[in-house]
Design an enzyme around this catalytic site. Structure first.
Site, PDB file in Angstrom:
ATOM      1  CB  CYS A 121      -0.883  -0.097   1.262  1.00 34.84           C
ATOM      2  SG  CYS A 121      -2.012  -1.363   1.428  1.00 34.84           S
ATOM      3  NE  ARG A 145       4.263   1.768  -1.381  1.00 35.97           N
ATOM      4  CZ  ARG A 145       5.604   1.163  -1.331  1.00 35.97           C
ATOM      5  NH1 ARG A 145       6.623   1.321  -1.987  1.00 35.97           N
ATOM      6  NH2 ARG A 145       5.781   0.257  -0.149  1.00 35.97           N
ATOM      7  CD  GLU A 175       3.643  -8.474 -15.012  1.00 34.83           C
ATOM      8  OE1 GLU A 175       3.853  -8.205 -13.663  1.00 34.83           O
ATOM      9  OE2 GLU A 175       4.330  -8.182 -15.945  1.00 34.83           O
ATOM     10  CE  LYS A 234       7.327  -6.903 -18.058  1.00 35.13           C
ATOM     11  NZ  LYS A 234       7.333  -7.893 -16.777  1.00 35.13           N
ATOM     12  CD1 TRP A 265      -2.405  -4.711  -4.733  1.00 36.15           C
ATOM     13  CD2 TRP A 265      -1.814  -5.878  -3.201  1.00 36.15           C
ATOM     14  NE1 TRP A 265      -2.163  -6.004  -5.306  1.00 36.15           N
ATOM     15  CE2 TRP A 265      -1.703  -6.772  -4.317  1.00 36.15           C
ATOM     16  CE3 TRP A 265      -1.416  -6.438  -1.852  1.00 36.15           C
ATOM     17  CZ2 TRP A 265      -1.517  -8.118  -4.315  1.00 36.15           C
ATOM     18  CZ3 TRP A 265      -1.114  -8.020  -1.728  1.00 36.15           C
ATOM     19  CH2 TRP A 265      -1.278  -8.517  -2.741  1.00 36.15           C
ATOM     20  CG  ASN A 305       2.721  -0.740   2.991  1.00 36.39           C
ATOM     21  OD1 ASN A 305       2.254  -1.846   2.576  1.00 36.39           O
ATOM     22  ND2 ASN A 305       4.225  -0.425   2.684  1.00 36.39           N
ATOM     23  N   GLY A 306       1.498  -3.152   5.283  1.00 36.99           N
ATOM     24  CA  GLY A 306       2.125  -4.328   6.032  1.00 36.99           C
ATOM     25  C   GLY A 306       1.146  -5.250   6.254  1.00 36.99           C
ATOM     26  CG  HIS A 310       9.179 -34.110 -22.574  1.00 40.76           C
ATOM     27  ND1 HIS A 310       9.581 -35.253 -22.703  1.00 40.76           N
ATOM     28  CD2 HIS A 310      10.333 -33.575 -23.291  1.00 40.76           C
ATOM     29  CE1 HIS A 310      10.524 -35.674 -23.126  1.00 40.76           C
ATOM     30  NE2 HIS A 310      11.258 -34.604 -23.531  1.00 40.76           N
ATOM     31  CD  GLU A 365      10.000 -10.089 -17.927  1.00 40.78           C
ATOM     32  OE1 GLU A 365       9.772  -9.007 -17.651  1.00 40.78           O
ATOM     33  OE2 GLU A 365      10.065 -10.957 -16.726  1.00 40.78           O
ATOM     34  CE  LYS A 387       7.740  -1.015 -11.104  1.00 41.47           C
ATOM     35  NZ  LYS A 387       7.920  -1.628 -12.455  1.00 41.47           N
TER      36      LYS A 387
END
Length: 610
Positions: free
Chosen positions: A2, A27, A490, A487, A75, A100-101, A506, A483, A605
């Site tokens: 947050c 955040r 996301e 992307k 968040w 925050n936490g 496989h 990656e 983020k």
């Protein structure tokens, strides 16, 4: 994860807080809120579900006048995104808290407080803090003492901003496990989760340490450490400016940050290499001696940084001869470790506050690793302060949640690290010179790849209606495929997976049909012919291939296969160059789908919780 902002000033603070929250939305953006002391004893609060803009709209109808206050963008961890779960949390109009936490023992505290008569109005872990604080204030404690006693109850991580309606001349802040800075002004002082929130009002900052408790007035800042001792933390001047985080001419921060990569890599490497040599001292004064004594390397990271680490493993083992292990930080912490002798422990993080990576670093120190090295983008972050050696990337602020320039600057540093370690372990002088020359050439080569933006924008139209995509790569391109898949998922919400191309037979071949695009990266390297065979397996089963290939690669477009040629790329730096088109593809697909590119759903983020 947050974002917190707060402060006390000689002027009204609501507009300052709103701007700070906008800069902290990376955040978290599930909800936002603000509480301001409008008059002695009169606390006014506005909260809104959704982004900060919704809060700003509500505040045009219900302004918050006042010179002391706290604000928050959330968040969600405990409790769904909703107005009732938005911060600040208030107890009986007496005191307010932003947090925050994660408070790990919140359930036990909640049960005790409910039994004592407190009514809970949210599903958050944070609300237990404000009730505990209220009880101590009502018992006659001052705000500082009440906060000190309250945080002794808490297990977990927190950054806190706290105010008491009966004490209009101070704000109290505390930090343990989550970042918090104090912005120092003239006749005003502020708190925030990071410096970006406050660049419009100050460039002078105090970075709180774990366990710190701070009392903030208009004209003073007093700090006590975890032992309760008064301490002086230095005031540092930030080199960033408020306009550093503007989008400029770009539609989204992500696109701006993609196109900033040549500059970011150039800035990162400036002064760190000579004309022909890698400079170990770029990692610290003792780095050359430490590198010479290494027998192994361990790299720990999360998310995109983990993919950078996977590429580095190929480089380190091939160029230095040292064994290199790579771990996901959230897994590393929870298994029994075997520590190699004389090993370097490397952590990689954009923010330097990633909770799992930071905890892994602390664990590594207890386990007895010879030396720790942080590769990070934030100078005053916890990861930087707690590591023996440090290399700061110069990516600048990265606001888009999907990392781009942070990733490629990390890769550039990891190639430099490989070359520097190799130099201390007998790397051929000619090969070292070649590595340095390739690093120097990176900005120009990335500029050339960015010129494909228009081509990739057109190509993206063929993905917009798809629901799944498969990414393939071999060797050090497999992490790049990972990656690329990350992307796309996301920011476009298209389900995407990545595999080493040799693993198709496989299992993943079962997924192939005309509705499953397959994206492959094909540099001109020793695995090219193997890759071509793997791609034929896809074509034989009716799959639609999109291949990003080195210009020297003989590969002809045709039915079921589209080939996009990239400028020639030497094998060592190919992972950086092949990353760029995958970033652009994800971006343009997301724009076509109409998703929130910079702030995709459910993400944030800076991951400062486990």
């Amino acid at each position: 994860m947050c974002g917190i902002v707060g402060g006390i000033s000689q002027r009204e603070v609501a507009a300052i807080f709103l701007e700070g929250l906008r800069r902290l939305e990376y955040r978290g953006y599930d909800s936002a809120g603000m509480a301001v002391l409008a008059a002695p004893g009169e606390l006014r609060r506005v909260r809104a579900l959704g982004k900060v803009q919704r809060l700003a709209e509500d505040m045009t109808r219900d302004p918050l006048p006042g010179r002391l206050g706290i604000a928050h963008t959330r968040w969600a961890t405990h409790g769904e995104p909703s107005e009732r779960n938005a911060h600040p949390h208030v107890c009986r109009d007496r005191c307010a808290v932003v947090h925050n936490g994660i408070i790990e023992n919140h359930q036990a505290l909640r049960e005790e407080q409910a039994a004592a008569g407190h009514a809970f109005t949210s599903g958050t872990d944070t609300e237990v803090i404000v009730h505990a604080l209220y009880d101590r204030l009502e018992a006659g404690q001052g705000l500082l003492e009440a906060v000190r006693d309250t945080i002794r109850l808490l297990e977990g991580a927190y950054a806190l901003g706290v105010l008491d309606t009966r004490d209009p001349d101070r704000l109290v802040a505390a930090r343990y496990g989550s970042p918090l800075v104090i912005g120092v002004g003239f006749g005003e002082n502020f708190i925030a989760s990071d410096v970006f929130a406050l660049l419009a009002v100050t460039q002078r900052f105090i970075f709180l340490e774990d366990g710190d408790l701070a009392e903030i007035t208009r004209d003073s800042v007093r700090i006590w450490n975890a032992a309760g001792e008064p301490v002086e933390r230095p005031i540092k001047t930030s080199g960033l400016h408020a306009n550093t985080v503007d989008r400029g001419r770009y539609r989204h921060y992500m696109l701006k940050e993609i196109f900033e990569q040549p500059r970011a890599i150039g800035d990162t490497l400036q002064g760190k290499i000579s004309r022909t040599r890698a400079l170990p001292q770029a990692f610290g004064n003792q780095a050359e001696r430490i590198f010479a004594g290494l027998k192994a390397v361990t790299i720990v990271a999360c998310g995109t940084s983990f993919h950078a680490a996977l590429v580095a493993r190929y480089w380190i083992e091939s160029l230095t001869g040292l064994p290199c292990s790579v771990e996901v930080a959230s897994e590393y912490r929870y298994r029994k470790q075997v520590v190699p002798a004389d090993a370097l422990f490397v952590t990689i993080s954009q923010s330097g506050e990633t909770a799992d990576t930071l905890a892994a670093l602390r664990m590594a120190k207890q386990l007895g690793y010879a030396t720790t090295l942080a590769i990070c983008n934030v100078p005053e972050s916890s990861l930087v302060r707690e590591s023996d050696l440090v290399f700061l990337t110069q990516a600048g602020p990265e606001i888009g949640v999907a990392s781009t320039k942070a990733f490629t600057t990390q890769l550039a540093v990891l190639l430099l690290l490989t070359t520097a370690i190799g130099r201390c372990h007998g790397l051929d002088r000619e090969l070292e010179t070649q590595c340095v020359a390739l690093l120097r050439a990176l900005p120009g080569k990335i500029e050339a790849v960015l010129a494909l933006d228009g081509t990739i924008k057109t190509l993206s139209e063929r993905f917009a209606e798809k629901h799944h995509t498969l990414f393939l790569g071999r060797g050090d391109q497999y992490p790049i495929a990972l990656e690329g898949a990350l992307k796309l998922k996301e920011i476009s919400y298209i389900h995407a997976e990545a595999y080493p191309a040799g693993e198709l037979k496989h299992g993943p071949l079962a997924l192939i049909d005309e509705d499953m695009p397959v994206v492959a990266v094909a540099p001109n390297d020793k695995l090219l012919e193997k890759l071509k065979s793997n791609l034929e397996e896809v074509r034989a089963r009716g799959g639609e291939l999109f291949v990003f290939a080195d210009d020297r690669v003989t590969m002809t477009a045709g039915r079921g296969m589209t080939v996009i040629k990239l400028p020639q790329a030497e094998a060592l730096i190919a992972p950086l160059l092949f990353t760029i088109p995958l970033q652009l593809l994800a971006y343009h697909v997301a724009v076509l789908k109409g998703t929130d590119v910079d702030q995709p759903r459910n993400l944030a983020k800076s991951v400062t919780v486990e």
